[in-house]
Write a protein that holds these residues in place. Structure first.
Motif, short mmCIF file in Angstrom:
data_model
loop_
_atom_site.label_atom_id
_atom_site.label_comp_id
_atom_site.label_asym_id
_atom_site.label_seq_id
_atom_site.Cartn_x
_atom_site.Cartn_y
_atom_site.Cartn_z
N LYS A 126 -9.10 -4.34 11.78
CA LYS A 126 -8.28 -5.42 11.22
C LYS A 126 -6.81 -5.03 11.22
O LYS A 126 -6.45 -3.89 11.03
CB LYS A 126 -8.73 -5.73 9.79
CG LYS A 126 -10.11 -6.30 9.72
CD LYS A 126 -10.50 -6.64 8.32
CE LYS A 126 -11.91 -7.21 8.30
NZ LYS A 126 -12.30 -7.62 6.96
N ARG A 127 -5.97 -6.03 11.42
CA ARG A 127 -4.53 -5.82 11.43
C ARG A 127 -3.99 -5.63 10.02
O ARG A 127 -4.46 -6.26 9.08
CB ARG A 127 -3.81 -7.00 12.06
CG ARG A 127 -4.15 -7.20 13.49
CD ARG A 127 -3.24 -8.24 14.11
NE ARG A 127 -3.68 -8.52 15.46
CZ ARG A 127 -3.48 -7.69 16.48
NH1 ARG A 127 -2.83 -6.58 16.30
NH2 ARG A 127 -3.94 -7.99 17.68
N ARG A 128 -2.99 -4.79 9.90
CA ARG A 128 -2.33 -4.63 8.61
C ARG A 128 -1.56 -5.90 8.24
O ARG A 128 -1.45 -6.25 7.09
CB ARG A 128 -1.35 -3.46 8.66
CG ARG A 128 -2.01 -2.14 8.72
CD ARG A 128 -1.00 -1.04 8.68
NE ARG A 128 -1.68 0.24 8.80
CZ ARG A 128 -1.06 1.36 8.97
NH1 ARG A 128 0.25 1.40 9.05
NH2 ARG A 128 -1.74 2.49 9.07
N HIS A 129 -1.02 -6.56 9.26
CA HIS A 129 -0.24 -7.79 9.05
C HIS A 129 -0.85 -8.90 9.89
O HIS A 129 -0.35 -9.23 10.96
CB HIS A 129 1.22 -7.56 9.43
CG HIS A 129 1.84 -6.38 8.74
ND1 HIS A 129 2.15 -6.40 7.41
CD2 HIS A 129 2.16 -5.16 9.19
CE1 HIS A 129 2.67 -5.23 7.07
NE2 HIS A 129 2.67 -4.45 8.13
N PRO A 130 -1.95 -9.52 9.42
CA PRO A 130 -2.58 -10.58 10.21
C PRO A 130 -1.63 -11.76 10.38
O PRO A 130 -0.77 -12.02 9.55
CB PRO A 130 -3.80 -10.98 9.39
CG PRO A 130 -3.66 -10.33 8.08
CD PRO A 130 -2.61 -9.29 8.16
N GLY A 131 -1.79 -12.41 11.49
CA GLY A 131 -0.98 -13.59 11.77
C GLY A 131 0.25 -13.28 12.59
O GLY A 131 0.86 -14.19 13.13
N THR A 132 0.61 -12.01 12.71
CA THR A 132 1.74 -11.67 13.57
C THR A 132 1.23 -11.57 15.00
O THR A 132 0.09 -11.15 15.23
CB THR A 132 2.39 -10.34 13.15
OG1 THR A 132 1.41 -9.31 13.21
CG2 THR A 132 2.96 -10.43 11.74
N ALA A 133 2.04 -11.94 15.91
CA ALA A 133 1.63 -11.92 17.31
C ALA A 133 1.42 -10.49 17.79
O ALA A 133 2.21 -9.60 17.49
CB ALA A 133 2.69 -12.61 18.17
N ALA A 134 0.34 -10.29 18.53
CA ALA A 134 0.06 -8.97 19.09
C ALA A 134 1.00 -8.73 20.28
O ALA A 134 1.28 -9.65 21.05
CB ALA A 134 -1.38 -8.91 19.56
N ARG A 151 -7.22 -9.04 14.49
CA ARG A 151 -7.88 -7.75 14.72
C ARG A 151 -7.74 -7.35 16.19
O ARG A 151 -7.24 -8.12 17.01
CB ARG A 151 -9.35 -7.85 14.36
CG ARG A 151 -10.13 -8.74 15.30
CD ARG A 151 -11.55 -8.97 14.87
NE ARG A 151 -12.30 -9.68 15.88
CZ ARG A 151 -12.20 -11.00 16.09
NH1 ARG A 151 -11.40 -11.75 15.36
NH2 ARG A 151 -12.90 -11.57 17.05
N ILE A 152 -8.21 -6.14 16.49
CA ILE A 152 -8.40 -5.73 17.88
C ILE A 152 -9.82 -5.19 17.98
O ILE A 152 -10.27 -4.43 17.13
CB ILE A 152 -7.35 -4.70 18.34
CG1 ILE A 152 -7.52 -4.41 19.84
CG2 ILE A 152 -7.41 -3.43 17.52
CD1 ILE A 152 -6.35 -3.71 20.47
#
Length: 73
Positions: free
Chosen positions: A9-17, A50-51
């Motif tokens: 999971k991303r630490r800052h979801p919603g930010t563009a990868a 996520r990745i």
């Protein structure tokens, strides 16, 4: 060969990868893998929150045998 799926999971979801995130993740895996890990192939797929990683690991048939590839991953 065993396949392990990891979803981080991303630490800052919603930010563009970043565009090259998948390649950077796989490069980092290879940079830290040791021969004893048995890593044969790795792939990554970024998503907005996520990745996902797929790790292909050699099956260990000799001691010390690992009951699952997950601890190695």
């Amino acid at each position: 060969m065993e396949v392990v799926h990891a979803s981080l999971k991303r630490r800052h979801p919603g930010t563009a990868a970043p565009e090259n995130e998948a390649a950077e993740a796989v490069d980092a895996l290879w940079a830290h893998a040791e021969p004893a890990d048995g890593l044969q192939h790795a792939s990554a797929l970024p998503a907005p929150d996520r990745i996902d990683l797929l790790l292909h690991l050699l099956t260990r048939n000799t001691p010390p045998a690992t009951p699952s590839a997950a601890p190695t991953a």
